[in-house]
Design a protein around this motif. Structure first.
Motif: not given
Length: 406
Positions: A345-365
């Protein structure tokens, strides 16, 4: 060194330490009266167990010199080299041991959170081994990934101000793995399993709310404007979470409950944790409100999905941790914390993708390792108490004492 920063971090460490006995009260009031002491013990004992583990190897594994972005080495074994001089890589204005003891309290409460999922049926001896191994195999590596110098998620740009990923996702999804392996309580769905002492649960929730200011505002590692900001965001998210859960439940079930208010406050607190030092107060209000409604819905789904999460760890901490991690990728702004990142929401959609990746990896691991660990422990030690002991209650069968004498 800065005296004010040091004093604030020590007070914050004490506040976070109080959260574990507060969790014992929160959980203890929600189980049946025959299991109140065993449930309290599961939280209380980890203060001692994980404190020793953290001093000997945990701190070095989580925050020590990096090994390939995955784990710290053991050069700080037994706190060797961890003295009163600041370690500038983590906190430049406080003694290194102050940072260590503060992080210890996070390591302590995280496995205690999991215990709420399998309350009333887990063998105490197996629980001790589980907590120790889980901390070594799950908490310490994930803490290094996200917070340790050289950690691969940290290097990727993932942000977690106070533990939404490291604490709440790891504990919440591990709780799901645990209930799938351990199975349902005997009589689940037929016996009366109402809480034995809701006033105790509410007092525990209030003390958790109080302690959470150290959890989040203390993560600024300084007595400065950022700590104030995290303090305000934490409180507003908790307030919004409480209201949202209560009104959602009121609309859905026709009555607002005290247990719902307590649960909503914890949902708001857990969800704002990763974002508290990165988002504006209005954003914190939105995140807390979303947490109250969404976590309520997740808890209601428990019955349809058929698993017995005794004290709603999955619906509150796993769902809240994921929601908070993703929300950080939406609402984070460098206007609040120049050392953080801007979100979508502050012009950086890449950060959302990084956060989603972090959440997904930690969930699975976390899920896979916990599931495998419990399967092995079940073969070697047995996870559950016997049928007779479960019917009697774990207070008497595991500890030889009773919480109530009338």
């Amino acid at each position: 060194m800065n005296n004010g920063d040091t004093a604030w971090l020590l007070v914050s460490a004490a506040l976070v330490m109080v959260m574990t006995p507060a969790l014992a009260m929160f959980y203890g009031g929600m189980v049946r009266r025959k299991n109140i002491l065993s449930t309290i013990m599961q939280s209380f004992i980890v203060i001692a167990l994980i404190s020793v583990e953290w001093m000997l190897v945990g701190y070095s594994a989580a925050f020590g010199p990096d090994l390939g972005g995955v784990i710290g080495d053991l050069s700080w074994f037994g706190l060797g080299g961890v003295g009163i001089e600041p370690f500038k890589g983590y906190a430049a204005t406080v003694p290194h041991q102050a940072f260590m003891i503060y992080q210890m309290m996070f390591a302590v409460i995280t496995p205690a959170l999991i215990a709420g999922a399998f309350a009333e049926r887990f063998r105490f001896s197996t629980y001790l081994v589980f907590c120790l191994l889980w901390s070594l195999l799950v908490y310490n590596p994930v803490a290094h990934w996200m917070w340790g110098i050289g950690g691969w998620l940290r290097n990727l740009g993932a942000i977690d101000f106070a533990g939404g990923t490291v604490v709440h996702i790891t504990a919440g999804v591990s709780a799901l793995a645990a209930v799938l392996v351990v199975g349902k309580r005997r009589g689940f769905g037929t016996d009366n399993m109402a809480p034995n002492n809701l006033p105790m649960t509410v007092l525990g929730a209030g003390l958790l709310w109080f302690g959470w200011f150290g959890f989040n505002a203390g993560s600024a590692l300084a007595a400065d404007g950022l700590s104030v900001h995290a303090f305000v965001s934490t409180h507003m998210a908790a307030a919004a979470g409480t209201l949202a859960w209560v009104f959602t439940e009121w609309i859905h079930r026709g009555k607002p409950t005290v247990l719902g208010a307590a649960s909503g406050c914890i949902a708001g607190l857990g969800t704002i944790t990763p974002a508290s030092g990165f988002v504006q107060p209005v954003s914190a209000l939105v995140i807390g409100a979303a947490a109250g409604s969404i976590c309520y819905g997740a808890v209601m789904m428990k019955g349809r999905l058929g698993y017995d999460d005794s004290l709603d760890v999955v619906g509150v901490h796993c769902v809240g941790g994921v929601l908070g991690t993703l929300a950080t990728g939406l609402f984070a702004t460098k206007l609040v914390n120049p050392g953080g990142a801007d979100g979508m929401f502050y012009g950086n959609p890449k950060q959302f993708a990084i956060q989603a990746l972090a959440a997904g990896v930690v969930l699975v691991y976390s899920f896979v390792v916990t599931y495998a660990l419990l399967k092995v422990l079940d073969k070697l030690m047995v996870l559950r108490v016997s049928r007779e002991d479960e019917v009697m209650g774990l207070d008497l069968s595991e500890h030889g004492e009773a919480g109530y004498t009338w």
